[in-house]
Design an enzyme around this catalytic site. Structure first.
Site, PDB file in Angstrom:
ATOM      1  N   SER A   1      31.301  46.739  43.831  1.00  0.00           N
ATOM      2  CA  SER A   1      29.976  46.194  44.032  1.00  0.00           C
ATOM      3  C   SER A   1      29.948  45.525  45.367  1.00  0.00           C
ATOM      4  O   SER A   1      29.621  44.261  45.517  1.00  0.00           O
ATOM      5  CB  SER A   1      29.448  45.320  42.837  1.00  0.00           C
TER       6      SER A   1
ATOM      7  N   HIS B   1      32.185  47.136  36.936  1.00  0.00           N
ATOM      8  CA  HIS B   1      33.609  47.022  36.440  1.00  0.00           C
ATOM      9  C   HIS B   1      34.176  47.417  35.172  1.00  0.00           C
ATOM     10  O   HIS B   1      35.264  47.224  34.833  1.00  0.00           O
ATOM     11  CB  HIS B   1      33.895  45.382  36.962  1.00  0.00           C
TER      12      HIS B   1
ATOM     13  N   GLU C   1      29.875  40.033  35.507  1.00  0.00           N
ATOM     14  CA  GLU C   1      30.966  38.930  35.042  1.00  0.00           C
ATOM     15  C   GLU C   1      30.493  37.744  34.301  1.00  0.00           C
ATOM     16  O   GLU C   1      29.527  37.273  34.493  1.00  0.00           O
ATOM     17  CB  GLU C   1      31.602  38.514  36.492  1.00  0.00           C
TER      18      GLU C   1
ATOM     19  N   GLU D   1      38.752  43.637  36.049  1.00  0.00           N
ATOM     20  CA  GLU D   1      38.892  42.381  36.513  1.00  0.00           C
ATOM     21  C   GLU D   1      39.700  41.622  35.304  1.00  0.00           C
ATOM     22  O   GLU D   1      39.968  40.461  35.365  1.00  0.00           O
ATOM     23  CB  GLU D   1      37.884  41.513  36.968  1.00  0.00           C
TER      24      GLU D   1
ATOM     25  N   ASP E   1      28.090  36.388  37.030  1.00  0.00           N
ATOM     26  CA  ASP E   1      27.705  36.933  38.163  1.00  0.00           C
ATOM     27  C   ASP E   1      26.972  38.518  37.724  1.00  0.00           C
ATOM     28  O   ASP E   1      27.487  39.397  37.654  1.00  0.00           O
ATOM     29  CB  ASP E   1      28.791  37.461  38.998  1.00  0.00           C
TER      30      ASP E   1
ATOM     31  N   GLU F   1      25.596  33.778  40.178  1.00  0.00           N
ATOM     32  CA  GLU F   1      26.053  34.520  41.510  1.00  0.00           C
ATOM     33  C   GLU F   1      25.161  35.581  41.451  1.00  0.00           C
ATOM     34  O   GLU F   1      24.873  36.419  40.751  1.00  0.00           O
ATOM     35  CB  GLU F   1      27.397  34.734  41.428  1.00  0.00           C
TER      36      GLU F   1
ATOM     37  N   ASP G   1      26.605  36.298  47.247  1.00  0.00           N
ATOM     38  CA  ASP G   1      27.799  36.955  47.596  1.00  0.00           C
ATOM     39  C   ASP G   1      27.311  38.170  48.400  1.00  0.00           C
ATOM     40  O   ASP G   1      27.244  38.301  49.619  1.00  0.00           O
ATOM     41  CB  ASP G   1      28.267  37.352  46.187  1.00  0.00           C
TER      42      ASP G   1
ATOM     43  N   LYS H   1      34.718  35.936  50.726  1.00  0.00           N
ATOM     44  CA  LYS H   1      35.666  37.284  50.556  1.00  0.00           C
ATOM     45  C   LYS H   1      36.061  37.578  51.885  1.00  0.00           C
ATOM     46  O   LYS H   1      35.428  38.178  52.619  1.00  0.00           O
ATOM     47  CB  LYS H   1      35.070  38.367  49.993  1.00  0.00           C
TER      48      LYS H   1
ATOM     49  N   HIS I   1      38.662  37.025  44.751  1.00  0.00           N
ATOM     50  CA  HIS I   1      39.454  38.413  45.044  1.00  0.00           C
ATOM     51  C   HIS I   1      38.106  39.324  45.059  1.00  0.00           C
ATOM     52  O   HIS I   1      37.079  39.108  44.954  1.00  0.00           O
ATOM     53  CB  HIS I   1      40.060  38.412  43.445  1.00  0.00           C
TER      54      HIS I   1
ATOM     55  N   LYS J   1      37.498  32.462  42.092  1.00  0.00           N
ATOM     56  CA  LYS J   1      37.461  33.179  41.110  1.00  0.00           C
ATOM     57  C   LYS J   1      38.578  34.347  41.429  1.00  0.00           C
ATOM     58  O   LYS J   1      38.407  34.938  42.384  1.00  0.00           O
ATOM     59  CB  LYS J   1      36.266  33.684  40.604  1.00  0.00           C
TER      60      LYS J   1
HETATM   61  O1  LIG Z   1      30.885  40.963  42.871  1.00  0.00           O
HETATM   62  C1  LIG Z   1      31.781  40.452  43.013  1.00  0.00           C
HETATM   63  O2  LIG Z   1      31.852  38.965  42.902  1.00  0.00           O
HETATM   64  C2  LIG Z   1      33.296  41.116  43.234  1.00  0.00           C
HETATM   65  C3  LIG Z   1      34.392  40.391  42.630  1.00  0.00           C
HETATM   66  O3  LIG Z   1      34.515  39.821  41.506  1.00  0.00           O
HETATM   67  O4  LIG Z   1      33.336  42.369  42.652  1.00  0.00           O
HETATM   68  P1  LIG Z   1      33.708  43.523  43.750  1.00  0.00           P
HETATM   69  O5  LIG Z   1      34.705  43.108  44.497  1.00  0.00           O
HETATM   70  O6  LIG Z   1      33.802  44.924  43.096  1.00  0.00           O
HETATM   71  O7  LIG Z   1      32.536  43.383  44.818  1.00  0.00           O
HETATM   72 MG   LIG Z   2      29.523  39.141  43.244  1.00  0.00          MG
END
Ligand SMILES: O=C(O)[C@@H](CO)OP(=O)(O)O
Ligand SMILES: [Mg+2]
Length: 413
Positions: A43, A154, A163, A204, A241, A285, A312, A337, A365, A388
């Site tokens: 995502s 996911h 999440e 995850e 999230d 989030e 994010d 990230k 992660h 996380k």
């Molecule tokens: O959206 C998120 O926060 C991430 C990690 O949990 O997902 P992805 O790595 O798929 O972007």
């Molecule tokens: Mg996110």
């Protein structure tokens, strides 16, 4: 003895989703090796640094041999015999060599792999743990958030929220927190099975049951926290999230959520009611899309005093974009990230920006991971406050939590 970078070698390996990714070895003139592997999101935010993929027939277009080649030729030449102990200079050289504003030429996957491997080689050469090499004297273990129910892109659970995370607010140590989460995790598994739900896991490592909706998932968490002997909220809190960019329609500016098309205002009303009904929820989030800054801002104004609101996709760990967000008063926390921005140095810059402006930070992660636990050391070094890394039931996720427990043992009290 002056130690310099002797050789950099990348290879294609596979991540936890079975997709190719980049691993980098940095070898120093003293013979010391530093190795790092790059994770990959599903995502992803639109404005993330570019993950270079081959786009050829091989491996459904997902091969990373171009990125690997960029490390083995251009980057290897540019960094030859430079000092591995000047991370900012090394990262600056790669940014300059790439020459684009989103790392699309060399690939953020190529650049980040080298950036992390150089840090690790430098730490190894100095015979100090990575967290100590990157960190100062203020080394702190973060508050961990464990993703125990997976939805969105996911998993095929059909739940729109991506999440559902739980966090041990009351704990005597990091290890004690992990133990409490393990108790809830196993209780949740039993409760799901008892009610006839699947207990297979998503990307995850959280369960991916076909629950009716968000509230059903949160009810399931409340029940499992209680059945495990803890109080929801006071002892184990909840975070979500929704990764709402995934269900936002740009043309109509509506959120397709739980079989309804919601306006930004209606979605805000939904969140407001949700946290009133379930006060154990302490963090949301990406409640609003990366293309709906006004909605995110509105949520910050109305809910931001009482709850953590994490950006994010909307900030993508990018100091320039995050600066706009700070000015606009969007969110009160930022997800960090490394591969969204592509170097260790720029990631540190974003963390410092957050700290200077009163934003909380949560290191993260990606949904596609490797067993590399760089983010555990990095979290401690940077004293990020929160992390996380998925659930405790997939090797590539739990390896990060295990590394925290090793670090805790080393640091003692
Ligand atoms: O959206 C998120 O926060 C991430 C990690 O949990 O997902 P992805 O790595 O798929 O972007
Ligand atoms: Mg996110």
């Amino acid at each position: 003895m002056i130690v310099l970078i002797e050789n950099i070698h990348a290879r294609e390996i596979f991540d936890s989703r079975g997709n190719p990714t980049v691993e980098v070895d940095v070898i120093l003139t003293d013979g010391v090796l530093g190795r790092a592997a790059v994770p990959s999101g599903a995502s992803t935010g639109d404005r993330e640094a570019v993950e270079l993929r081959d786009g050829t027939e091989r491996l459904q277009g997902k091969g990373v041999l171009k990125a690997v080649d960029n490390v083995n030729t251009a980057i290897n030449e540019a960094l030859h015999h430079l000092s591995p102990f000047n991370q900012a200079m090394i990262d600056g050289k790669m940014i300059e060599l790439d020459g684009t504003n989103n790392k699309q030429r060399l690939g953020a996957n190529a650049i980040l792999g080298v950036s992390m491997a150089v840090a690790r080689a430098a730490a190894n050469s100095k015979h100090v743990p990575l967290y100590r090499y990157l960190g100062g004297i203020d080394l702190q273990l973060p508050q961990p958030f464990f993703n125990v129910i997976n939805g969105g892109v996911h998993a095929d659970s059909g739940i729109d929220v991506q999440e559902f995370l739980i966090t041990p607010v009351k704990r005597t140590s990091f290890r004690d927190g992990v133990e409490k989460i393990a108790n809830v995790y196993h209780t949740l598994k039993k409760n799901l099975a008892k009610q006839g739900f699947e207990t297979a896991v998503g990307d995850e490592g959280g369960f991916a049951p076909k629950l009716a909706n968000t509230e059903a998932a949160i009810e399931m968490l409340y029940q499992s926290i209680r059945d495990a002997g803890y109080q929801p909220g006071a002892e184990i809190a909840i975070a979500i999230d929704p990764a709402s960019s995934e269900f936002y329609d740009d043309d109509s500016a509506l959120y397709h959520f739980e079989d309804k098309d919601l306006t930004s205002a209606e979605l805000l009303e939904y969140y407001t009611k949700l946290v009133a009904k379930y006060p154990a929820i302490v963090s949301i989030e990406d409640g609003f899309s990366e293309h709906d800054w006004a909605g995110f801002k509105k949520q910050t104004d109305t809910m931001g005093q009482n709850i953590q609101l994490v950006g994010d996709d909307i900030f993508v760990t990018n100091p320039a974009i995050f600066t706009e967000g700070i000015k606009a008063g969007v969110a009160n926390a930022i997800l960090i990230k490394l591969n969204q921005i592509g170097t260790v140095t720029e990631t540190i810059e974003t963390i410092k920006l957050a700290r200077a402006n009163g934003y909380k930070t949560m290191l993260s992660h990606r949904s596609g991971e490797t067993v590399d636990s760089f983010i555990a050391d990095f979290a401690v070094a940077m004293n990020v406050g929160q992390i996380k890394s998925g659930s405790i039931a997939r090797g590539e996720r739990v390896e990060k939590y295990n590394q925290f427990m090793r670090i805790e043992e080393e640091l003692g009290d």
